[in-house]
Scaffold this active site. Structure first.
Site, mmCIF file in Angstrom:
data_model
loop_
_atom_site.group_PDB
_atom_site.id
_atom_site.type_symbol
_atom_site.label_atom_id
_atom_site.label_comp_id
_atom_site.label_asym_id
_atom_site.label_seq_id
_atom_site.Cartn_x
_atom_site.Cartn_y
_atom_site.Cartn_z
ATOM 1 N N LYS A 1 0.897 -1.239 -0.117
ATOM 2 C CA LYS A 1 -0.014 -0.102 0.018
ATOM 3 C C LYS A 1 0.930 1.318 0.084
ATOM 4 O O LYS A 1 0.508 1.994 -0.779
ATOM 5 C CB LYS A 1 -1.015 -0.072 1.018
ATOM 6 C CG LYS A 1 -1.760 -1.317 1.324
ATOM 7 C CD LYS A 1 -2.789 -1.147 2.496
ATOM 8 C CE LYS A 1 -2.029 -1.289 3.754
ATOM 9 N NZ LYS A 1 -1.347 -2.522 3.796
ATOM 10 N N THR A 2 1.819 1.134 0.771
ATOM 11 C CA THR A 2 2.639 2.345 1.054
ATOM 12 C C THR A 2 3.442 2.697 -0.290
ATOM 13 O O THR A 2 3.572 3.898 -0.826
ATOM 14 C CB THR A 2 3.829 2.405 2.179
ATOM 15 O OG1 THR A 2 2.843 2.180 3.279
ATOM 16 C CG2 THR A 2 4.585 3.710 2.289
ATOM 17 N N LYS B 1 -10.784 -14.802 2.015
ATOM 18 C CA LYS B 1 -11.075 -15.803 2.594
ATOM 19 C C LYS B 1 -10.550 -17.064 1.599
ATOM 20 O O LYS B 1 -10.287 -18.147 1.783
ATOM 21 C CB LYS B 1 -12.433 -15.946 3.101
ATOM 22 C CG LYS B 1 -12.870 -15.020 4.056
ATOM 23 C CD LYS B 1 -14.332 -15.114 4.154
ATOM 24 C CE LYS B 1 -14.595 -14.015 5.338
ATOM 25 N NZ LYS B 1 -16.137 -14.204 5.476
ATOM 26 N N SER C 1 -18.848 -14.449 9.965
ATOM 27 C CA SER C 1 -18.511 -15.468 9.036
ATOM 28 C C SER C 1 -18.590 -16.939 9.389
ATOM 29 O O SER C 1 -18.721 -17.770 8.841
ATOM 30 C CB SER C 1 -16.967 -15.036 8.621
ATOM 31 O OG SER C 1 -17.051 -13.901 7.923
#
Length: 811
Positions: free
Chosen positions: A390-391, A750, A707
């Site tokens: 992300k960074t 998942k 979930s």
């Protein structure tokens, strides 16, 4: 011939005992550990007291190195004043031995020749030894404690007199009575109160040093009372003389007299030329900036105020820093941004493999900015597990758009002043990190990254998340006002991006201003390409290993991914590759062998024993144990649900740090099974005479969410019907009291987590069928999906034929 005296037996024994003592003392000195040396900074014309927060400037090389060493260590520094401020390279005799130990909070470079230090003073100390090592001063010291020579009643009386004289001093010096009362209000410790007041009064530093060296608290308070009383008398006399003189002068004469007096004072102090030159330089810079009329007038007024101050006074230092901060801001300086979308796309592809949807959304945003010539729309928020890049994506966007890159980590930030800055009334006030970041960038249109926005906090110092609302809102940040500057600065040209691991902990008003872009987990194929194209070349270059000296086979990379780094991102994969490269570097140096090749067969030689050995898919079916899927801040994970039946009175026991939502799912699942008990031949005695325990292993990790509803229901049904459950089938979905399966989020994460564990059959809610489009085709082809509408389908897919109990076999 020389005479030789024969010693008596007593003298011999005394001499032997003396030598034993000397040898023992010498041995103790040799064995005693060396006391660590603490960095030391000498101060010019300043004396600090404990229990205060101070801001001061340092510029000498020895002081800068001491501050740097403290910041790299435990942040503690000992400071004492110089006896003579004109000495540039002081020795031990030039320094007072009594000072304070301070803890550095922040160091900001405010000028080419000096830096501003913000620190808290924690206690009085006396220097024992002073050393000069590595180009800086260090010392050893002893702590000094205050002692009470009188009873508490006498101390209380002295404090009342001290407060009375101090408030009178504040009133006569026009220093702001409200602020002074707020400063000492609530301070009950006599020593702390005395220290705070001593630090606030304007007296020569040698008098403050005398106060600091006084160990008796009552004597120190009495001395401080005498000093303030003397200052009050001087202030009263000065005021009376000025009033009398001014009364006899006309307005013109008054102005002439005051100007002449000011010039004479400056000439005597030798300050006039430098100060006027500095003010003239600032005015020239201000003319060149061409700021809005109101801002220009405010800055000119501050420069004029500074010109009339004593350059050595603390107020002059504060005013200088304020003016320089305003003039350093890039009011009209901007980077020439890149408007070539194809070039931006090429840069993004060079830096990152995959992430097609993320890149597409970023390019769309850049295209809109190109058309509108301004930054509008919501702030981009990159959300995904740790290690997915992300960074680095934000850094690539800055490179692609030709913007300066500024990063601010919000993890653990609890002080609102970190965003908006401190008001100038506080000692050591500085601007917020947003304005500081703009100054460091040198342009008014950088890319500003707020990292870890989901980990921001709040306490009695304010709510930083609320302060961010103004920074990130395009309608408000056009006139962002930092508390320190007290003038608006336009942030609308700044491109803001945020990152987070999860949106669940981001405050709702803040999340509403952002557009979430999911940066999901990498598949095995993507990790292989990332390792081959980015990680391995990066590490080879970092360790100065030539490509011909070390080669990784594709099978070796897959073995590392499967056996050592089952994760959502590639951070651990990079670490394992670095470990292998370090091993090879050692072999190259010691064995002198030229070429090495890492394959799946010899990976253990470089990385050690395989970490992940057993797959869920290889485990045998078991009664009451099912495999579920969950989504966490670190990506998707598999979840084992265990249930057992034990003698009791019908209670349900939940263990494994379940959250409230998960507990409700367990209760709903049990209620649904009870409604089916007659249909499936489950005796009511099992509910009345037994306790049911549901457990999720790894109880140290809190778990919550809807979930696991169908997973817990299937595990309970397996236990109550004595039917083994297949553990190579994973499932996810919420359950209702009537057995309906409701959709859940995070399907892609998942499914990838189950795929990494070797599971090849997954049960998901039918309403989540559309989410499978987000899963890479290479993964979809290898997994069999079953879509659930009710829990009975899960029973049929997962549960095997019942196992007969011992009693049933005997019958």
């Amino acid at each position: 011939m020389e005479d030789k005296r024969i010693m008596s037996l007593d003298e011999v024994e005394e001499l032997a005992a003396q030598r034993d003592e000397e040898e023992k003392d010498l041995l103790q000195e040799q064995e005693a550990p060396a006391e660590p040396h603490t960095p030391y900074i000498p101060l010019r014309g300043q004396c600090f007291f404990p229990d205060t927060i101070v801001g001061f400037d340092i510029g000498r090389d020895v002081s800068l190195k001491a501050a740097e060493a403290a910041m790299n260590g435990d942040r503690y520094v000992v400071v004492t004043a110089q006896k003579d401020t004109s000495v540039n390279e002081p020795e031990k005799d030039d320094l007072y031995q009594t000072g304070v130990i301070i803890r550095l909070k922040q160091i900001v470079k405010r000028h080419e020749e000096y830096v501003r230090v913000l620190a808290s003073c924690e206690g009085r100390v006396k220097i024992r030894e002073l050393f000069k090592e590595d180009g800086m001063f260090t010392c050893t010291y002893d702590r000094l404690e205050d002692y009470y020579a009188e009873d508490s009643m006498n101390i209380e009386a002295l404090l009342r007199v001290l407060k009375q004289y101090y408030f009178k001093y504040i009133e006569m010096s026009n220093a702001g009575e409200a602020a002074a009362r707020a400063l000492i209000e609530g301070v009950e410790d006599p020593s702390a109160l005395c220290n705070i007041i001593a630090g606030e009064i304007d007296i020569p530093f040698d008098e403050k040093q005398e106060l600091l060296e006084t160990n008796s608290l009552s004597a120190r308070i009495e001395h401080l009372i005498d000093i303030i009383n003397r200052e009050n008398q001087i202030l009263a006399l000065t005021k009376r003389i000025n009033n009398k003189v001014m009364h006899n002068l006309s307005r013109g004469q008054k102005e002439y007299y005051l100007r002449e007096q000011m010039e004479v004072i400056k000439e005597e102090l030798g300050e006039g030329g430098d100060e006027d030159d500095e003010a003239a330089k600032w005015l020239k810079q201000l003319d060149e900036l061409k700021l809005p009329e109101k801002i220009d007038a405010k800055v000119r007024k501050e420069i004029e105020r500074y010109s009339n101050m004593n350059v050595m006074s603390p107020d002059a230092n504060v005013s200088r820093t304020y003016i320089e901060t305003i003039l350093e801001l890039p009011w009209h300086k901007a980077s020439k941004t890149n408007i070539n979308i194809k070039k931006a796309e090429k840069i993004l592809n060079e830096d990152h493999y995959g992430l097609e949807k993320v890149k597409e959304r970023i390019l769309e945003n850049l295209a809109v900015m190109h058309l509108t010539k301004e930054i509008k729309g919501p702030i981009l928020c990159l959300v995904g597990p740790p290690g997915v890049g992300k960074t680095s994506i934000a850094r690539s966007i800055a490179r692609a758009t030709n913007r300066e890159f500024v990063r601010m980590s919000l993890g653990g930030v609890r002080d609102e002043a970190e965003i908006r800055g401190h008001r100038r009334t506080y000692v050591g006030a500085i601007p917020g990190r947003v304005i500081n970041g703009i100054i460091e960038a040198g342009t008014n249109n950088p890319l500003f990254l707020f990292d870890e926005v989901d980990k921001i906090g709040s306490d009695f110092r304010g709510d930083p998340a609320s302060a961010l609302l103004e920074v990130l809102d395009p309608e408000q940040n056009k006139e962002f006002t930092d508390h320190y500057l007290e003038i608006p600065f336009d942030l609308s040209k700044v491109m803001f991006i945020t990152t987070a691991n999860t949106t669940s902990t981001i405050p709702r008003p803040l999340l509403d201003r952002m557009e979430v872009i999911e940066v999901s987990s990498y598949t095995e194929e993507e990790k292989v390409h990332i390792a081959e194209k980015y990680l391995i070349p990066k590490k080879l270059k970092e360790f100065s290993i030539r490509k011909s000296q070390l080669k990784f086979s594709e099978s070796a990379i897959r073995e590392i991914i499967e056996g050592y780094t089952r994760e959502a991102g590639v951070r651990n994969l990079e670490r394992e590759i670095a470990t292998a490269c370090r091993k090879v570097a050692k072999f190259i140096v010691t064995d002198k062998k030229k070429n090495y090749s890492i394959t799946s067969r010899n990976v253990e030689k470089f990385l050690g024993r395989r970490i992940f050995l057993d797959d869920v898919a290889e485990k045998e079916p078991a009664i009451g144990v099912t495999t579920g899927l969950a989504w966490t801040a670190v990506g998707g994970v598999t979840l084992s649900i265990e249930t057992v039946l034990m003698p009791g009175n019908g209670k349900m026991i939940l263990t494994g740090q379940m959250g409230d939502v998960m507990k409700e799912s367990a209760t709903a699942a049990l209620g649904y099974i009870k409604s089916l008990s007659r249909e499936y031949g489950i005796s009511e005695d099992k509910f009345k005479d037994h306790d049911i325990q549901i457990h999720i292993p790894e109880g140290a990790t809190p778990k919550d969410g809807p979930s696991a509803g169908v997973t817990m229901c299937t595990a309970l049904f397996s236990t109550l019907t004595n039917r083994p459950a297949r553990r190579d089938i994973a499932m996810t979905g919420e359950i209702t009291l009537r057995g309906r399966i409701l959709p859940v989020g995070g399907i892609k994460e998942k499914v990838l987590a189950a795929y990494r564990q070797g599971i090849r059959k997954i049960l998901i809610p039918a309403e989540n069928k559309a989410d499978l489009e987000d899963i890479p085709a290479s993964v979809r082809r290898k997994i069999e999906f079953t879509f659930l509408t009710e829990a009975r389908q899960a029973f049929e897919e997962v549960l095997l034929d019942p196992v007969q109990s011992d009693e049933e076999e005997e019958k």
